[in-house]
Write a protein that holds these residues in place. Structure first.
Motif, PDB file in Angstrom:
ATOM      1  N   ARG A 166       0.841  -1.205   0.000  1.00 22.25           N
ATOM      2  CA  ARG A 166       0.000   0.000   0.000  1.00 22.25           C
ATOM      3  C   ARG A 166       0.875   1.254   0.000  1.00 22.25           C
ATOM      4  NH1 ARG A 166      -4.081  -1.916   3.294  1.00 22.25           N
ATOM      5  NH2 ARG A 166      -2.576  -1.800   4.963  1.00 22.25           N
ATOM      6  N   GLY A 167       1.940   1.233   0.810  1.00 19.51           N
ATOM      7  CA  GLY A 167       2.865   2.358   0.852  1.00 19.51           C
ATOM      8  C   GLY A 167       3.573   2.574  -0.476  1.00 19.51           C
ATOM      9  N   LEU A 168       3.997   1.481  -1.120  1.00 16.86           N
ATOM     10  CA  LEU A 168       4.630   1.590  -2.429  1.00 16.86           C
ATOM     11  C   LEU A 168       3.676   2.176  -3.461  1.00 16.86           C
ATOM     12  CD1 LEU A 168       6.527  -1.827  -2.598  1.00 16.86           C
ATOM     13  CD2 LEU A 168       7.573   0.447  -2.582  1.00 16.86           C
ATOM     14  N   LEU A 169       2.452   1.700  -3.447  1.00 20.40           N
ATOM     15  CA  LEU A 169       1.454   2.224  -4.389  1.00 20.40           C
ATOM     16  C   LEU A 169       1.286   3.730  -4.218  1.00 20.40           C
ATOM     17  CD1 LEU A 169      -1.238  -0.586  -4.078  1.00 20.40           C
ATOM     18  CD2 LEU A 169       0.036  -0.021  -6.159  1.00 20.40           C
ATOM     19  N   SER A 170       1.226   4.161  -2.984  1.00 21.63           N
ATOM     20  CA  SER A 170       1.049   5.579  -2.690  1.00 21.63           C
ATOM     21  C   SER A 170       2.282   6.399  -3.067  1.00 21.63           C
ATOM     22  CB  SER A 170       0.722   5.753  -1.209  1.00 21.63           C
ATOM     23  OG  SER A 170       0.640   7.110  -0.883  1.00 21.63           O
ATOM     24  N   LYS A 171       3.442   5.979  -2.586  1.00 24.12           N
ATOM     25  CA  LYS A 171       4.670   6.752  -2.801  1.00 24.12           C
ATOM     26  C   LYS A 171       5.087   6.807  -4.260  1.00 24.12           C
ATOM     27  CE  LYS A 171       6.449   6.083   1.791  1.00 24.12           C
ATOM     28  NZ  LYS A 171       7.488   5.541   2.652  1.00 24.12           N
ATOM     29  N   LEU A 172       4.820   5.738  -4.992  1.00 29.12           N
ATOM     30  CA  LEU A 172       5.209   5.693  -6.398  1.00 29.12           C
ATOM     31  C   LEU A 172       4.082   6.128  -7.322  1.00 29.12           C
ATOM     32  CD1 LEU A 172       7.237   2.359  -6.308  1.00 29.12           C
ATOM     33  CD2 LEU A 172       8.121   4.710  -6.324  1.00 29.12           C
ATOM     34  N   ASP A 173       2.973   6.552  -6.725  1.00 31.17           N
ATOM     35  CA  ASP A 173       1.802   7.016  -7.476  1.00 31.17           C
ATOM     36  C   ASP A 173       1.375   5.980  -8.514  1.00 31.17           C
ATOM     37  OD1 ASP A 173      -0.230   8.861  -7.917  1.00 31.17           O
ATOM     38  OD2 ASP A 173       0.872   9.858  -9.532  1.00 31.17           O
ATOM     39  N   ALA A 174       1.353   4.724  -8.077  1.00 29.55           N
ATOM     40  CA  ALA A 174       0.951   3.619  -8.942  1.00 29.55           C
ATOM     41  C   ALA A 174      -0.478   3.236  -8.597  1.00 29.55           C
ATOM     42  CB  ALA A 174       1.879   2.433  -8.740  1.00 29.55           C
ATOM     43  N   ARG A 175      -1.296   3.049  -9.595  1.00 33.46           N
ATOM     44  CA  ARG A 175      -2.705   2.760  -9.312  1.00 33.46           C
ATOM     45  C   ARG A 175      -2.984   1.302  -9.006  1.00 33.46           C
ATOM     46  NH1 ARG A 175      -4.532   4.244 -15.225  1.00 33.46           N
ATOM     47  NH2 ARG A 175      -3.835   2.387 -16.295  1.00 33.46           N
ATOM     48  N   ASP A 176      -2.051   0.404  -9.396  1.00 32.59           N
ATOM     49  CA  ASP A 176      -2.258  -1.010  -9.105  1.00 32.59           C
ATOM     50  C   ASP A 176      -0.932  -1.757  -9.091  1.00 32.59           C
ATOM     51  OD1 ASP A 176      -1.595  -1.360 -11.829  1.00 32.59           O
ATOM     52  OD2 ASP A 176      -3.695  -1.385 -12.428  1.00 32.59           O
ATOM     53  N   ARG A 177      -1.020  -3.015  -8.767  1.00 32.01           N
ATOM     54  CA  ARG A 177       0.166  -3.854  -8.631  1.00 32.01           C
ATOM     55  C   ARG A 177       0.906  -4.015  -9.958  1.00 32.01           C
ATOM     56  NH1 ARG A 177       0.617  -7.647  -4.199  1.00 32.01           N
ATOM     57  NH2 ARG A 177       2.365  -9.029  -4.604  1.00 32.01           N
ATOM     58  N   VAL A 178       0.167  -4.023 -11.050  1.00 30.67           N
ATOM     59  CA  VAL A 178       0.794  -4.135 -12.369  1.00 30.67           C
ATOM     60  C   VAL A 178       1.744  -2.968 -12.601  1.00 30.67           C
ATOM     61  CG1 VAL A 178       0.363  -4.145 -14.862  1.00 30.67           C
ATOM     62  CG2 VAL A 178      -1.120  -5.447 -13.333  1.00 30.67           C
ATOM     63  N   ARG A 179       1.344  -1.776 -12.182  1.00 31.22           N
ATOM     64  CA  ARG A 179       2.228  -0.612 -12.321  1.00 31.22           C
ATOM     65  C   ARG A 179       3.491  -0.782 -11.483  1.00 31.22           C
ATOM     66  NH1 ARG A 179       0.419   2.388 -16.666  1.00 31.22           N
ATOM     67  NH2 ARG A 179      -1.823   2.419 -16.536  1.00 31.22           N
ATOM     68  N   LEU A 180       3.350  -1.392 -10.313  1.00 26.96           N
ATOM     69  CA  LEU A 180       4.530  -1.642  -9.485  1.00 26.96           C
ATOM     70  C   LEU A 180       5.503  -2.587 -10.191  1.00 26.96           C
ATOM     71  CD1 LEU A 180       3.063  -2.048  -5.875  1.00 26.96           C
ATOM     72  CD2 LEU A 180       4.241  -0.060  -6.849  1.00 26.96           C
ATOM     73  N   VAL A 181       4.968  -3.593 -10.870  1.00 24.67           N
ATOM     74  CA  VAL A 181       5.804  -4.527 -11.617  1.00 24.67           C
ATOM     75  C   VAL A 181       6.568  -3.775 -12.705  1.00 24.67           C
ATOM     76  CG1 VAL A 181       5.794  -6.516 -13.185  1.00 24.67           C
ATOM     77  CG2 VAL A 181       4.365  -6.540 -11.124  1.00 24.67           C
ATOM     78  N   LEU A 182       5.872  -2.910 -13.430  1.00 24.55           N
ATOM     79  CA  LEU A 182       6.523  -2.124 -14.483  1.00 24.55           C
ATOM     80  C   LEU A 182       7.610  -1.223 -13.910  1.00 24.55           C
ATOM     81  CD1 LEU A 182       3.407  -1.128 -16.619  1.00 24.55           C
ATOM     82  CD2 LEU A 182       5.208  -2.755 -17.227  1.00 24.55           C
ATOM     83  N   ILE A 183       7.319  -0.588 -12.790  1.00 24.95           N
ATOM     84  CA  ILE A 183       8.298   0.293 -12.142  1.00 24.95           C
ATOM     85  C   ILE A 183       9.528  -0.511 -11.729  1.00 24.95           C
ATOM     86  CG2 ILE A 183       8.722   1.686 -10.075  1.00 24.95           C
ATOM     87  CD1 ILE A 183       5.727   2.595 -10.352  1.00 24.95           C
ATOM     88  N   ALA A 184       9.320  -1.689 -11.158  1.00 29.17           N
ATOM     89  CA  ALA A 184      10.436  -2.535 -10.734  1.00 29.17           C
ATOM     90  C   ALA A 184      11.310  -2.924 -11.923  1.00 29.17           C
ATOM     91  CB  ALA A 184       9.909  -3.778 -10.021  1.00 29.17           C
ATOM     92  N   HIS A 185      10.670  -3.271 -13.028  1.00 24.63           N
ATOM     93  CA  HIS A 185      11.430  -3.652 -14.224  1.00 24.63           C
ATOM     94  C   HIS A 185      12.209  -2.465 -14.779  1.00 24.63           C
ATOM     95  CE1 HIS A 185      10.377  -7.845 -15.305  1.00 24.63           C
ATOM     96  NE2 HIS A 185       9.401  -7.624 -14.456  1.00 24.63           N
TER      97      HIS A 185
END
Length: 64
Positions: free
Chosen positions: A30-49
């Motif tokens: 939840r913190g990662l989603l907020s801090k990275l302004d990502a709307r969902d987990r898929v965006r987090l995957v893209l950011i990580a890559h």
């Protein structure tokens, strides 16, 4: 945590890998989603890559 999300691990798998409670993983996600302004987990995957935290399958010698 972001690298493990980038690898496609589920919360339960992340909690086992890091030896923390599943609720702790949810809080951090939840913190990662907020801090990275990502709307969902898929965006987090893209950011990580994009950040180079996960080996891309498109590169020689990486991935299956």
């Amino acid at each position: 945590m972001l690298a493990l999300v980038g690898e496609g691990l589920a919360n339960r798998e992340i909690s086992r890998a890091l030896h923390v409670a599943a609720g702790t993983v949810k809080t951090h996600i939840r913190g990662l989603l907020s801090k990275l302004d990502a709307r969902d987990r898929v965006r987090l995957v893209l950011i990580a890559h994009r950040a180079g935290l996960v080996a891309s399958w498109g590169r020689p010698g990486s991935g299956p």
